[in-house]
Motif scaffolding. Structure first.
Motif, PDB file in Angstrom:
ATOM      1  N   LEU A 117       0.825  -1.206   0.000  1.00 38.90           N
ATOM      2  CA  LEU A 117       0.000   0.000   0.000  1.00 38.90           C
ATOM      3  C   LEU A 117       0.859   1.255   0.000  1.00 38.90           C
ATOM      4  CD1 LEU A 117      -2.665  -1.203   2.580  1.00 38.90           C
ATOM      5  CD2 LEU A 117      -3.043  -0.842   0.135  1.00 38.90           C
ATOM      6  N   LEU A 118       1.983   1.228   0.709  1.00 39.67           N
ATOM      7  CA  LEU A 118       2.885   2.386   0.721  1.00 39.67           C
ATOM      8  C   LEU A 118       3.452   2.641  -0.672  1.00 39.67           C
ATOM      9  CD1 LEU A 118       4.794   1.738   4.074  1.00 39.67           C
ATOM     10  CD2 LEU A 118       2.979   3.413   3.646  1.00 39.67           C
ATOM     11  N   HIS A 119       3.818   1.576  -1.378  1.00 38.32           N
ATOM     12  CA  HIS A 119       4.316   1.757  -2.749  1.00 38.32           C
ATOM     13  C   HIS A 119       3.202   2.235  -3.671  1.00 38.32           C
ATOM     14  CE1 HIS A 119       8.481   0.360  -2.530  1.00 38.32           C
ATOM     15  NE2 HIS A 119       8.068  -0.497  -1.621  1.00 38.32           N
ATOM     16  N   PHE A 120       1.982   1.745  -3.451  1.00 41.36           N
ATOM     17  CA  PHE A 120       0.847   2.254  -4.230  1.00 41.36           C
ATOM     18  C   PHE A 120       0.700   3.747  -4.032  1.00 41.36           C
ATOM     19  CE2 PHE A 120      -3.542   3.712  -4.162  1.00 41.36           C
ATOM     20  CZ  PHE A 120      -3.976   3.359  -5.434  1.00 41.36           C
ATOM     21  N   PHE A 121       0.712   4.201  -2.784  1.00 44.58           N
ATOM     22  CA  PHE A 121       0.591   5.633  -2.505  1.00 44.58           C
ATOM     23  C   PHE A 121       1.729   6.422  -3.152  1.00 44.58           C
ATOM     24  CE2 PHE A 121      -1.798   4.500   1.593  1.00 44.58           C
ATOM     25  CZ  PHE A 121      -3.020   4.807   1.040  1.00 44.58           C
ATOM     26  N   ALA A 122       2.956   5.915  -3.034  1.00 43.46           N
ATOM     27  CA  ALA A 122       4.117   6.638  -3.547  1.00 43.46           C
ATOM     28  C   ALA A 122       4.073   6.764  -5.062  1.00 43.46           C
ATOM     29  CB  ALA A 122       5.400   5.927  -3.106  1.00 43.46           C
ATOM     30  N   LEU A 123       3.782   5.663  -5.735  1.00 44.10           N
ATOM     31  CA  LEU A 123       3.805   5.683  -7.199  1.00 44.10           C
ATOM     32  C   LEU A 123       2.648   6.489  -7.766  1.00 44.10           C
ATOM     33  CD1 LEU A 123       4.946   2.001  -7.673  1.00 44.10           C
ATOM     34  CD2 LEU A 123       6.197   4.021  -8.461  1.00 44.10           C
ATOM     35  N   THR A 124       1.461   6.388  -7.163  1.00 44.66           N
ATOM     36  CA  THR A 124       0.351   7.196  -7.668  1.00 44.66           C
ATOM     37  C   THR A 124       0.583   8.679  -7.389  1.00 44.66           C
ATOM     38  OG1 THR A 124      -0.883   6.739  -5.625  1.00 44.66           O
ATOM     39  CG2 THR A 124      -1.392   5.383  -7.539  1.00 44.66           C
ATOM     40  N   ALA A 125       1.278   9.006  -6.301  1.00 42.21           N
ATOM     41  CA  ALA A 125       1.588  10.412  -6.019  1.00 42.21           C
ATOM     42  C   ALA A 125       2.541  10.982  -7.069  1.00 42.21           C
ATOM     43  CB  ALA A 125       2.208  10.552  -4.637  1.00 42.21           C
ATOM     44  N   LEU A 126       3.259  10.101  -7.768  1.00 41.58           N
ATOM     45  CA  LEU A 126       4.137  10.530  -8.876  1.00 41.58           C
ATOM     46  C   LEU A 126       3.428  10.450 -10.228  1.00 41.58           C
ATOM     47  CD1 LEU A 126       7.423   8.669  -7.831  1.00 41.58           C
ATOM     48  CD2 LEU A 126       6.992  11.141  -7.678  1.00 41.58           C
ATOM     49  N   GLY A 127       2.207   9.929 -10.235  1.00 44.12           N
ATOM     50  CA  GLY A 127       1.502   9.736 -11.504  1.00 44.12           C
ATOM     51  C   GLY A 127       1.925   8.476 -12.216  1.00 44.12           C
ATOM     52  N   ALA A 128       2.770   7.663 -11.571  1.00 40.07           N
ATOM     53  CA  ALA A 128       3.199   6.400 -12.153  1.00 40.07           C
ATOM     54  C   ALA A 128       2.144   5.322 -11.890  1.00 40.07           C
ATOM     55  CB  ALA A 128       4.550   5.987 -11.578  1.00 40.07           C
ATOM     56  N   VAL A 129       2.388   4.113 -12.385  1.00 44.43           N
ATOM     57  CA  VAL A 129       1.389   3.043 -12.324  1.00 44.43           C
ATOM     58  C   VAL A 129       1.969   1.843 -11.577  1.00 44.43           C
ATOM     59  CG1 VAL A 129      -0.094   1.505 -13.658  1.00 44.43           C
ATOM     60  CG2 VAL A 129       0.432   3.799 -14.529  1.00 44.43           C
ATOM     61  N   PRO A 130       1.580   1.623 -10.323  1.00 42.15           N
ATOM     62  CA  PRO A 130       2.047   0.433  -9.613  1.00 42.15           C
ATOM     63  C   PRO A 130       1.415  -0.836 -10.185  1.00 42.15           C
ATOM     64  CG  PRO A 130       0.468   1.643  -8.269  1.00 42.15           C
ATOM     65  CD  PRO A 130       0.721   2.489  -9.482  1.00 42.15           C
TER      66      PRO A 130
END
Length: 584
Positions: free
Chosen positions: A112-125
């Motif tokens: 979930l932390l990686h999901f939050f981090a990547l979506t905050a960058l506009g990337a796609v987990p």
């Protein structure tokens, strides 16, 4: 309980009882009406609106030196701080908006932390269950086209890519490297957090792989929020409520429940393990009022001695993915208690307090999938509910229309089995990098769920099988799920869990066979005796009899996929010659 600002520093003892983290009703109503809220920004919206943003609500757990459960709490602000550190690391690795990144980490808060981090960058987990077989995982990562991978263990991935360096993504990194990163060493983007458009992809979720190489389902910013708005005011969120999430959090189901809990401020323990030996001690320590899971854990909790102490306060069990079996459901609803506010939500607070609780709990069985975006059908069972095998209830209010279709897309009359189809704004935009596969699930303006079902005159839907699991006999189709229902409910003293599949018969076509796990102490009957007992019950129910029965003596005899689903494909292959006697 204990709180910590990160999962790398030792937890410190909690202060005296803190105010409840539940978001005020006005805040929750605002979330439900917000046209820009979605899966890509729900953490930030919760921080902005919930005055209890500093109160721990998301809990992980560990064992202390005595082997006792210690709960570790994280507030909205704690999660944001961890997210920003992880985002700084991903940005330093060159990850940019729209790029997919593989996340292969153990279940719990970490994905979930990686999901939050990547979506905050506009990337796609691209969230991947770490139980996936390595060769399948590499094929899946190649298909997605990830620019990098973060994993707890990169050894097997590095070995696979070493054999063909051209397939290797830009980076393979250990989870520990991200956790130890000094966020001050790298700036975040000027535009942060990323502002998502409604159609922006926020995650890729793989299927269970029960029918082959996993599909990659797209979750979009607004689409994945559609249909969940009513939960903001209807989902149980009293100050006394606590949720235990046993979903895999690399799956849409786990992400969906955590999204709900975050916006509600609902105290939630996020589990990594799903086996009863891990779950029951945490239940006793956390005392949840709600438990959300795939059927896999409910099978274990409903088998043998019931978890009375851990489930003492449970009023609701939430199931999604595959629908659950009545044989397990009826035992679980004996546990816990239902407060007046759950049964009569219209009562005033004081009236609720004055009403006695009813014994027993309710089981909310939802038929859904990553492709559906959420459970789109729901059936509630309580101790007083009459048995209705394979009933998944009526469509939820987000469903524009649900139908049972023939192969040409024509709607079938009530009582006739066919292809379950839905129209709803929560439906996935499609499969990543596979327009042809996406198109194959569209028929007559509907999305095909991949299930066989029928509707009754009251508008209730009954789930009969997955389309790939229908058993094609010379006498017509036989559906495996009603057979499993009878084995689990009416042979409960013998059968703990089971799976029915079709295998070739010498006379032609297929015949159903069952692979069963036995209850403890049920080993007195041999397989022939078990088959006779099972067929007697199936005959009483008016269902097709089994041609054979095999007992799963070891875990490998009852193979499970990464999300805990029985791999019927493997059972069909393993027992393909059981009736014909021909060489494999």
């Amino acid at each position: 309980m204990e709180t910590t600002m990160s999962n790398q520093t030792p937890p410190t003892p909690a202060a005296p009882p803190a105010p409840t983290p539940i978001a005020p009703l006005a805040v929750r109503e605002g979330f439900a009406a917000d046209p820009t809220l979605g899966a890509g920004n729900f953490l930030d919206r919760a921080i902005e609106a919930n005055p209890n943003r500093a109160v721990p609500y998301a809990f992980s757990h560990r064992l202390d030196h005595r082997g006792e459960v210690v709960l570790v709490g994280h507030s909205l602000l704690d999660l944001a701080a961890l997210r920003d550190r992880y985002a700084a690391w991903h940005h330093a690795m060159g990850v940019r908006p729209g790029e997919p990144v593989g996340v292969v980490v153990a279940e719990g808060l970490e994905p979930l932390l990686h999901f939050f981090a990547l979506t905050a960058l506009g990337a796609v987990p691209a969230l991947i269950n770490d139980a996936m077989r390595p060769d399948v995982m590499v094929r899946y990562l190649d298909h997605v086209g990830v620019v990098g991978v973060v994993a707890d263990d990169t050894t097997r991935l590095a070995s696979a890519y070493r054999q063909d360096p051209r397939r290797r993504p830009r980076f393979l990194a250990l989870t520990a490297e991200v956790q130890a990163f000094d966020a001050a060493a790298a700036p975040l983007p000027e535009q942060y957090p990323y502002r998502h458009a409604a159609e922006d992809v926020v995650a890729l979720i793989h299927s269970s792989g029960t029918t082959g190489t996993p599909k990659s389902t797209i979750l979009a910013h607004r689409q994945f929020w559609e249909g969940k708005q009513p939960r903001m005011t209807r989902f149980p969120a009293e100050p006394s409520d606590r949720l235990m999430s046993l979903m895999p959090h690399t799956h849409a189901g786990g992400l969906s429940y955590f999204l709900t809990a975050t916006l509600l401020g609902l105290p939630t323990v996020v589990m990594g393990g799903w086996r009863r030996a891990v779950v029951e001690p945490v239940m006793e320590a956390f005392q949840p009022t709600m438990v959300a899971s795939f059927p896999r854990t409910f099978v274990e909790l409903a088998t043998g001695e019931l978890p009375v102490a851990g489930a003492a306060r449970v009023h609701s069990w939430f199931n999604t993915g595959d629908s659950a079996h009545y044989g397990h459901v009826r035992r679980l609803v004996e546990l816990g208690e239902r407060p007046a506010g759950l049964i009569k939500p219209w009562l005033l607070p004081q009236e609720k307090a004055d009403q006695p609780a009813l014994p027993g709990s309710q089981f909310v069985d939802g038929l859904g999938s990553s492709e559906m975006g959420m459970a789109l059908f729901g059936q509630v069972t309580s101790p007083e509910t009459e048995r209705a095998d394979r009933c998944v209830g009526k469509p939820s209010e987000v469903v524009e229309h649900a139908a049972v279709l023939d192969e040409d897309g024509n709607e079938l009359p009530d009582g006739t089995p066919g292809l379950l189809a839905v129209r709803a704004p929560s439906i996935t935009p499609g499969y990543w990098n596979n327009e042809r596969l996406t198109a194959s699930f569209h028929l007559s303006g509907y999305w095909l769920t991949g299930d066989v079902a029928y509707r009754d005159a009251a508008g209730r839907f009954f789930h009969l099988d997955r389309t790939v699991d229908v058993i094609d006999t010379l006498d017509g189709p036989v559906y495996s799920l009603p057979l499993e229902e009878v084995l689990l409910a009416d042979c409960a003293e013998l059968v703990r869990d089971c799976s029915v599949v079709g295998v070739p018969h010498p006379a032609g076509g297929q015949r159903p066979i069952a692979v069963v796990q036995l209850q403890e102490g049920a080993g007195a009957l041999d397989e022939e005796g078990l088959l006779k007992a099972a067929n007697a019950e199936l005959g009483r129910a008016g269902l097709a009899e089994l041609a054979a029965l095999r007992v799963a003596r070891a875990d490998g005899d009852f193979p499970l996929g990464p999300t805990g689903k029985v791999l019927k494909r493997e059972l069909r292959t393993r027992h393909a010659t059981l009736l014909t006697g021909s060489a494999s």
